[in-house]
Scaffold this active site. Structure first.
Site, PDB file in Angstrom:
ATOM      1  N   HIS A  11       0.822  -1.208   0.000  1.00  0.00           N
ATOM      2  CA  HIS A  11       0.000   0.000   0.000  1.00  0.00           C
ATOM      3  C   HIS A  11       0.858   1.260   0.000  1.00  0.00           C
ATOM      4  CE1 HIS A  11      -2.987   2.668   2.398  1.00  0.00           C
ATOM      5  NE2 HIS A  11      -3.413   2.604   1.147  1.00  0.00           N
ATOM      6  N   HIS A  33      -0.596  10.909  -2.318  1.00  0.00           N
ATOM      7  CA  HIS A  33      -1.937  10.528  -1.890  1.00  0.00           C
ATOM      8  C   HIS A  33      -2.870  11.718  -1.662  1.00  0.00           C
ATOM      9  CE1 HIS A  33      -5.155   9.354   0.910  1.00  0.00           C
ATOM     10  NE2 HIS A  33      -5.140   8.230   0.221  1.00  0.00           N
TER      11      HIS A  33
HETATM   12  O1  G3P Z   1      -6.187   0.322  -2.528  1.00  0.00           O
HETATM   13  C1  G3P Z   1      -7.043   0.862  -1.661  1.00  0.00           C
HETATM   14  C2  G3P Z   1      -6.555   2.073  -0.921  1.00  0.00           C
HETATM   15  O2  G3P Z   1      -5.347   2.559  -1.413  1.00  0.00           O
HETATM   16  C3  G3P Z   1      -7.600   3.100  -0.993  1.00  0.00           C
HETATM   17  O3  G3P Z   1      -7.484   4.120  -0.108  1.00  0.00           O
HETATM   18  O4  G3P Z   1      -6.935   6.314   0.717  1.00  0.00           O
HETATM   19  O5  G3P Z   1      -5.253   4.510   0.908  1.00  0.00           O
HETATM   20  O6  G3P Z   1      -5.757   5.528  -1.277  1.00  0.00           O
HETATM   21  P1  G3P Z   1      -6.299   5.157   0.048  1.00  0.00           P
HETATM   22 MG    MG Z   2      -4.556   4.349  -2.612  1.00  0.00          MG
END
Ligand code: G3P
Ligand code: MG
Length: 255
Positions: free
Chosen positions: A18, A60
């Protein structure tokens, strides 16, 4: 590398790093992407934002303050000014001087080495440049020969439909908008997605059953602990998005 579709068909469960390996290094930086590669996670997820002068970068938030020493909105910041910011010190002094990578830098590192999950942030209806962003990303994916090793994910299913319109072969993952009570098969059908995901808190056995019954690969974000992993594996998930890919892969192989 085999195609992502083939890999998913053959692999009962896998970890997705992630924002890179963001528990071990500052999220969405080259350091986090390199850590994700060395973790052995088969897929890396990253987020894309745009600068004031239309450079697509791996980032992000829509604001700079949480993960850099800058202030203000990324879309109002020039690429030159963004590249001067420190995107590592907030995480640890050991990463001082990390920069916000461009998407091109990230794909240069990752293409052909790992499956890449590019998360497209939701459309701002007043900002038609988002459509240009999706065009550019699809072009880049082709330039890097990644059509079979990339997936586009988004909470904004219109962007996924646009990806499919540009190239129907590109895999897409519909992320469940929190509060949307439609089952996975309905959401996936609404935008022609290939897979589906929701948060670890949201996945119910009804949704898991619905996805499985329709042959839809499904995953959850964000799983960082063994109890959460065990609960998700019991619900039959094909993938988990995790900040600690190495740890989660060790847990899953030592069960
Ligand atoms: O892949 C799912 C996740 O990345 C979605 O949420 O906010 O971490 O980008 P976020
Ligand atoms: Mg994400």
């Amino acid at each position: 590398m085999k195609s992502l579709a083939e890999f998913v068909r053959e692999t009962p469960f896998f970890a997705i790093a992630h924002r890179g390996s963001s528990g071990d290094a500052p999220e969405n930086t080259m350091a986090a992407l390199r850590r994700a590669l060395s973790s052995g996670a088969p897929m890396v997820e990253l987020d894309v934002q745009r600068t004031a002068d239309n450079t697509l970068v791996v980032f992000h938030d829509d604001v700079l303050g949480r993960t850099t020493n800058g202030r203000g909105y990324i879309r109002q910041t020039s690429t030159d000014d963004l590249m001067k910011l420190d995107a590592g010190s907030w995480f640890s002094e050991a990463f001082a001087g990390e920069r916000v990578p461009t998407i091109v830098q990230a794909l240069e590192l990752l293409a052909g080495r790992v499956y890449v999950n590019i998360e497209l942030k939701p459309f701002d209806d007043s900002d038609t440049s988002t459509i240009d962003d999706v065009h550019k990303l699809v072009e880049l994916v082709h330039r890097f020969n990644m059509a079979h090793t990339v997936a586009f994910s988004s909470f904004d299913h219109r962007t996924l439909a646009l990806v499919k319109h540009l190239d129907w072969r590109l895999p897409t993952v519909a992320l469940q908008v929190p509060g949307d009570e439609r089952p996975p098969a309905t959401v996936v059908a609404s935008c022609g997605a290939n897979a589906w995901g929701c948060s670890v808190e949201e996945l119910t056995s009804d949704w898991a059953t619905n996805a499985r019954a329709h042959g839809i690969p499904y995953g959850v974000y964000t799983v960082n602990t063994k109890p959460d992993l065990d609960a998700m594996l019991a619900l039959g998930v094909h993938a988990v998005v995790t900040n600690y890919p190495e740890r989660i892969m060790n847990f899953s192989t030592n069960r």
